[in-house]
Design an enzyme around this catalytic site. Structure first.
Site, mmCIF file in Angstrom:
data_model
loop_
_atom_site.group_PDB
_atom_site.id
_atom_site.type_symbol
_atom_site.label_atom_id
_atom_site.label_comp_id
_atom_site.label_asym_id
_atom_site.label_seq_id
_atom_site.Cartn_x
_atom_site.Cartn_y
_atom_site.Cartn_z
ATOM 1 N N LYS A 114 16.562 -3.188 2.056
ATOM 2 C CA LYS A 114 16.818 -4.536 1.554
ATOM 3 C C LYS A 114 17.550 -5.387 2.570
ATOM 4 O O LYS A 114 17.304 -6.580 2.654
ATOM 5 C CB LYS A 114 17.615 -4.487 0.239
ATOM 6 C CG LYS A 114 16.765 -4.069 -0.952
ATOM 7 C CD LYS A 114 17.418 -4.452 -2.266
ATOM 8 C CE LYS A 114 16.545 -4.025 -3.441
ATOM 9 N NZ LYS A 114 17.216 -4.192 -4.726
ATOM 10 N N LYS A 196 4.529 0.761 -3.346
ATOM 11 C CA LYS A 196 4.779 0.751 -4.782
ATOM 12 C C LYS A 196 4.433 -0.624 -5.360
ATOM 13 O O LYS A 196 4.684 -1.642 -4.717
ATOM 14 C CB LYS A 196 6.273 1.057 -4.976
ATOM 15 C CG LYS A 196 6.706 1.237 -6.401
ATOM 16 C CD LYS A 196 8.187 1.597 -6.459
ATOM 17 C CE LYS A 196 8.771 1.125 -7.780
ATOM 18 N NZ LYS A 196 10.179 1.454 -7.951
ATOM 19 N N LYS A 199 7.283 -6.458 -8.032
ATOM 20 C CA LYS A 199 7.275 -7.898 -8.276
ATOM 21 C C LYS A 199 7.598 -8.683 -7.015
ATOM 22 O O LYS A 199 7.379 -9.877 -6.951
ATOM 23 C CB LYS A 199 8.205 -8.261 -9.439
ATOM 24 C CG LYS A 199 9.596 -7.685 -9.349
ATOM 25 C CD LYS A 199 10.300 -7.717 -10.716
ATOM 26 C CE LYS A 199 11.503 -6.784 -10.710
ATOM 27 N NZ LYS A 199 11.982 -6.422 -12.025
#
Ligand code: TRP
Length: 332
Positions: A114, A196, A199
């Site tokens: 991230k 994966k 969203k």
């Protein structure tokens, strides 16, 4: 005395719920609620580790609650609540911060991923995210934490923190275990099946949302990436796209891989892909309709999250009080 084992899990309301979170998590939660004492949380405090639009965060939180219920999670059998409503999460997270090491937090792969993706907002919350997650889990004396593969490292860290704390102060926390479902644990993107389903996927066709219109769902499935063969065969090494579609079809219909292979024997992807789309549409239809109905019933949703928070708080503060006492805080 409640003898049932305790389950805790949560999903961030950082966007719409995806088919991945339904098949990979919520569908299993519904099963688990029969046997375990379950806490299902909407982790809004985790969501703000990346910048959220306030109105959207609020909307997504309430929609997620409606969707949890529409997926079959009964608020009578499960404690469903919003993380920020139980302040013990923030309070225990602070204490746990003092028992989590800089070095171990630096090694978390999600933090590394991230922070590489959001170089302009590597905030301290992103760094201590796993500590808040540890607090979530430990407050409820959780036995099992259903999570995807990607969250396993965070549950391992939670165990380490719990054991470290218990080592100093005695048995304060139950040491939890990750609980990874066998089927549907990982639903991959329809357009890049090595990733994966998420969203945050940049390609809108890669991700299916619970509330998406049937036409859009069908379009995404028809465009799903497969391979240059024509056989419907489960082979996640060499046929990622097709195997992912088979996992989705299996999750939607309850059929096994060999049944699916038989069903599509001699038929090409031209038949297989819309069949998967159709199965998903039918599976999601009642959920979407119920969630649409519930989202309009503000009073009901409010009663659910209020009661959920009250129930959660009772357990959470019991643990927090014990922790405060152990570390030497004066009782108020
Ligand atoms: N970090 C989890 C995720 O992104 C969400 C989460 C927060 C969670 N707290 C939790 C999951 C506690 C399980 C238990 O998927």
């Amino acid at each position: 005395m409640d003898e049932k084992k305790v389950i805790f899990s949560g999903i961030q309301p950082s966007g719409e719920l995806t088919l991945g979170s339904y098949f990979g998590a919520i569908k299993n939660w519904v099963e688990l609620s029969k046997e375990y004492s379950c806490y299902y949380c909407i982790v809004d405090m985790h969501a703000i580790t990346s910048r959220q639009n306030p109105a959207e965060l609020r909307r997504h939180t309430l929609e997620q609650l409606a969707q949890y219920i529409a997926c079959g999670l009964d608020p009578k059998d499960n404690t469903i609540f919003i993380q920020s409503h139980v302040s013990a999460h923030a309070e225990l997270a602070w204490v746990m911060n003092c028992y989590a090491m800089y070095g171990e937090l630096s090694r978390m792969t999600q933090f590394k991923d991230k922070s590489a993706k959001n170089e302009d907002n590597i905030n301290a919350g992103l760094f201590t995210y796993p500590v808040l997650m540890a607090a979530d889990i430990l407050l409820y004396q959780t036995d099992l934490v259903p999570v995807g593969e990607d969250q396993k490292q965070h549950v391992e860290l939670t165990r380490d923190i719990a054991q470290r704390f218990n080592g100093v102060y005695g048995e304060v926390f139950r040491v939890p275990q990750p609980f990874i479902p066998k089927v549907g644990a990982r639903i991959m993107s329809l357009t890049s099946p090595e990733n994966k389903m998420s969203k945050s996927d940049k390609d809108p066709g890669g991700c299916i949302y619970l509330m998406q219109k049937p036409e859009e769902i069908m379009r995404s499935f028809k465009r799903a990436v497969t391979d240059s063969e024509t056989v419907v065969k489960y082979d996640p090494e060499n046929k990622r796209g097709v195997s992912n579609l088979m996992t989705i079809y299996a999750s939607a219909t309850g059929k096994s891989y060999s049944e699916i292979e038989k069903e599509f024997e001699g038929k090409g992807y031209g038949e297989f892909k819309p069949a998967v789309g159709e199965a998903v549409v039918e599976r999601l239809r009642p959920i979407r309709e119920e969630a649409e109905r519930l989202i309009k019933d503000k009073a009901y949703l409010e009663s659910v999250y209020r009661e959920g928070a009250e129930r959660a708080a009772r357990t959470a503060y019991k643990t927090l009080r014990k922790v405060y006492k152990k570390v030497g805080f004066v009782e108020k």
